[in-house]
Design an enzyme around this catalytic site. Structure first.
Site, mmCIF file in Angstrom:
data_model
loop_
_atom_site.group_PDB
_atom_site.id
_atom_site.type_symbol
_atom_site.label_atom_id
_atom_site.label_comp_id
_atom_site.label_asym_id
_atom_site.label_seq_id
_atom_site.Cartn_x
_atom_site.Cartn_y
_atom_site.Cartn_z
ATOM 1 N N GLY A 288 -24.943 1.600 4.799
ATOM 2 C CA GLY A 288 -24.230 2.261 3.698
ATOM 3 C C GLY A 288 -24.862 1.945 2.360
ATOM 4 O O GLY A 288 -24.892 0.790 1.933
ATOM 5 N N LYS B 20 0.858 -1.183 0.000
ATOM 6 C CA LYS B 20 0.000 0.000 0.000
ATOM 7 C C LYS B 20 0.892 1.230 0.000
ATOM 8 O O LYS B 20 1.947 1.239 0.628
ATOM 9 C CB LYS B 20 -0.861 0.004 1.269
ATOM 10 C CG LYS B 20 -2.099 0.835 1.166
ATOM 11 C CD LYS B 20 -3.242 0.053 0.579
ATOM 12 C CE LYS B 20 -4.475 0.917 0.439
ATOM 13 N NZ LYS B 20 -5.620 0.179 -0.087
ATOM 14 N N VAL C 52 -21.188 -0.056 -3.410
ATOM 15 C CA VAL C 52 -21.339 -1.483 -3.142
ATOM 16 C C VAL C 52 -22.678 -1.770 -2.465
ATOM 17 O O VAL C 52 -23.396 -2.712 -2.840
ATOM 18 C CB VAL C 52 -20.190 -2.009 -2.244
ATOM 19 C CG1 VAL C 52 -20.364 -3.493 -1.987
ATOM 20 C CG2 VAL C 52 -18.845 -1.751 -2.881
ATOM 21 N N GLY D 79 -23.877 3.215 -0.614
ATOM 22 C CA GLY D 79 -22.974 3.750 -1.628
ATOM 23 C C GLY D 79 -22.892 2.803 -2.812
ATOM 24 O O GLY D 79 -23.853 2.065 -3.095
HETATM 25 P P1 NAI Z 1 -19.008 4.585 -1.148
HETATM 26 O O1 NAI Z 1 -18.252 5.766 -0.673
HETATM 27 O O2 NAI Z 1 -19.598 4.567 -2.509
HETATM 28 O O3 NAI Z 1 -20.211 4.280 -0.136
HETATM 29 C C1 NAI Z 1 -20.112 4.366 1.246
HETATM 30 C C2 NAI Z 1 -21.482 4.813 1.750
HETATM 31 O O4 NAI Z 1 -21.502 4.707 3.172
HETATM 32 C C3 NAI Z 1 -21.804 6.259 1.403
HETATM 33 O O5 NAI Z 1 -23.100 6.316 0.819
HETATM 34 C C4 NAI Z 1 -21.753 6.979 2.756
HETATM 35 O O6 NAI Z 1 -22.655 8.068 2.810
HETATM 36 C C5 NAI Z 1 -22.173 5.866 3.674
HETATM 37 N N1 NAI Z 1 -21.782 6.011 5.074
HETATM 38 C C6 NAI Z 1 -20.637 6.544 5.584
HETATM 39 N N2 NAI Z 1 -20.679 6.485 6.926
HETATM 40 C C7 NAI Z 1 -21.836 5.899 7.274
HETATM 41 C C8 NAI Z 1 -22.443 5.543 8.499
HETATM 42 N N3 NAI Z 1 -21.858 5.783 9.668
HETATM 43 N N4 NAI Z 1 -23.664 4.953 8.475
HETATM 44 C C9 NAI Z 1 -24.277 4.691 7.319
HETATM 45 N N5 NAI Z 1 -23.764 5.015 6.104
HETATM 46 C C10 NAI Z 1 -22.551 5.595 6.093
HETATM 47 O O7 NAI Z 1 -18.018 3.334 -0.915
HETATM 48 P P2 NAI Z 1 -18.137 1.895 -1.556
HETATM 49 O O8 NAI Z 1 -17.259 1.811 -2.734
HETATM 50 O O9 NAI Z 1 -19.561 1.496 -1.646
HETATM 51 O O10 NAI Z 1 -17.417 1.024 -0.421
HETATM 52 C C11 NAI Z 1 -18.101 0.679 0.782
HETATM 53 C C12 NAI Z 1 -17.146 -0.099 1.668
HETATM 54 O O11 NAI Z 1 -16.699 -1.281 0.996
HETATM 55 C C13 NAI Z 1 -15.858 0.661 2.064
HETATM 56 O O12 NAI Z 1 -15.485 0.251 3.356
HETATM 57 C C14 NAI Z 1 -14.839 0.159 1.060
HETATM 58 O O13 NAI Z 1 -13.516 0.263 1.569
HETATM 59 C C15 NAI Z 1 -15.266 -1.290 0.933
HETATM 60 N N6 NAI Z 1 -14.842 -1.922 -0.320
HETATM 61 C C16 NAI Z 1 -15.285 -1.420 -1.512
HETATM 62 C C17 NAI Z 1 -14.908 -2.035 -2.691
HETATM 63 C C18 NAI Z 1 -15.421 -1.554 -4.009
HETATM 64 O O14 NAI Z 1 -15.361 -2.332 -4.986
HETATM 65 N N7 NAI Z 1 -15.963 -0.347 -4.114
HETATM 66 C C19 NAI Z 1 -13.998 -3.209 -2.696
HETATM 67 C C20 NAI Z 1 -13.653 -3.694 -1.379
HETATM 68 C C21 NAI Z 1 -14.052 -3.033 -0.248
#
Ligand code: NAI
Length: 349
Positions: free
Chosen positions: A178, A79, A182, A180
């Site tokens: 969440g 990393k 995923v 987002g």
């Molecule tokens: P994203 O940023 O698109 O979505 C995260 C969502 O969580 C956002 O909508 C945000 O408003 C919400 N959020 C933040 N704090 C919160 C809380 N306390 N309570 C409820 N909602 C909250 O991120 P993404 O890409 O969806 O990733 C989500 C997780 O999965 C992260 O931890 C990321 O590291 C992990 N991840 C993602 C991958 C990917 O392919 N995008 C691959 C492997 C892991």
């Protein structure tokens, strides 16, 4: 400039990368190269101190090592973390210098986009080194990894629910933290499978829009971890499973995509003590890295599909082993990942 230090705790190396005239100040942590080049994203973040930045690099590199090993990928773990200076930043200068630092490592580390870095930054890196490869390019497998991450999480959840709760997803209640990239993709898969969804997001409008589409129930962010649901899918931030939240959990199974869900190693044991099945995050969420690394390796979408469909079997073998031995699944997963890495090291020696 690249200074390299060996550290016995970190299994391989720390490279301190600086370029005073460009604003580059960071660390490339190499946890393992036994299985292949150390692969992991580059974080561009404001850290309070060098010690904090180094600790983050080491923790994240180890996570990538274990994730890549358990996903059966020909990559080690590494990393990069770069200190984001306050005020205006000449990003092109920083990422050109970062690209030069990677080039100086001759393939030991392969970078990608991560928190605080963009595809545009990675395009700058690519002008200086070919060891940027885990970002989307047209015409090959790759692109947005989120849907693959969600698919791996969905299949993991279905397999774990069947095997350990003796139930199908149809008719089950699943709480998703969440909404987002995923979380949204996972909710669509779950809705199609006939799940009752409960969702929460700090972005209330986003949660409401998704709930409207899928007929889900929305709850507050402080309530999602303790709602009455059989399954909890953390898909937001890390560290959400701690002594307080674990005590309040009603779910019998935790299976989500967020990285580093456990606040501490002891929290894996706390889940086991409560009889809650915890699906180790880095096994469940490997779909994304499988997809982006396929691009680097020139693999096809069919190969990505095959690798993602193998995730549930790997997960089940960890959960079964943990169950038989009365151990925390998170600890069993770490041990297995280490064994895979050590076996590759012995073979190479
Ligand atoms: P994203 O940023 O698109 O979505 C995260 C969502 O969580 C956002 O909508 C945000 O408003 C919400 N959020 C933040 N704090 C919160 C809380 N306390 N309570 C409820 N909602 C909250 O991120 P993404 O890409 O969806 O990733 C989500 C997780 O999965 C992260 O931890 C990321 O590291 C992990 N991840 C993602 C991958 C990917 O392919 N995008 C691959 C492997 C892991």
């Amino acid at each position: 400039m690249v200074h390299s230090l060996a550290d016995t705790d970190l299994q391989e190396r720390l490279h301190i990368i600086t370029g005073p005239s460009t604003g580059l100040n960071g660390i490339i942590a190499i946890h393992s190269t036994a299985l292949g080049p150390a692969a992991g994203g580059c974080r561009f973040w404001h850290y309070g101190s060098s010690a904090e930045m180094t600790a983050d690099a080491i923790r994240l590199a180890r996570g990538m090592s274990f994730k890549n090993a358990m996903a059966g990928l020909p990559f080690g773990g590494g990393k990069a973390v770069l200190q984001r200076p306050p005020g205006d930043v000449d990003r092109a200068a920083v990422f050109r210098a970062f690209g030069d630092a990677i080039a100086a490592l001759h393939g030991e580390y392969v970078t990608a986009e991560d928190v605080g870095t963009t595809l545009a930054d990675m395009s700058v890196v690519r002008t200086r080194t070919r060891f940027e490869g885990l970002a989307a390019r047209q015409g090959r497998a790759g692109g947005d990894p989120s849907s693959w991450t969600a698919l791996g999480a969905f299949e993991s959840m279905r397999a774990a629910a069947r095997t350990f709760l003796g139930m199908e997803l149809r008719g089950a209640t699943v709480a998703v933290q969440g909404a987002g990239s995923v979380g949204t993709a996972l909710c669509h898969l779950l809705a199609r499978a006939g799940v009752h969804l409960v969702i929460a997001d700090i972005d209330a409008a986003r949660a409401a829009a998704l709930a409207g589409k899928l007929g889900a129930k929305v709850v507050g962010v402080d309530d999602i971890l303790s709602v009455d649901a059989q399954i909890l899918a953390p898909c937001a931030l890390g560290g959400v499973l701690n002594s307080r939240t674990i005590a309040a959990l009603k779910a019998q199974l935790v299976c989500g995509a967020a990285n580093n869900q456990l606040a501490t190693e002891a929290d894996g044991e706390a889940l086991r003590d409560r009889g809650i099945v915890y699906c180790p995050d880095y096994i469940v969420n490997a779909g994304g890295i499988i997809n982006v690394s396929a691009e680097y390796m020139g693999e096809t979408t069919a190969q990505v599909q095959r690798r993602v469909h193998q995730i549930p079997n790997r997960l089940l073998s960890v959960l079964r082993r943990a169950n038989e031995r009365g151990r925390a699944s998170s600890i069993v997963a770490d041990e297995l990942a280490r064994q895979i890495i050590m076996a590759a090291r012995r073979k190479a020696a």
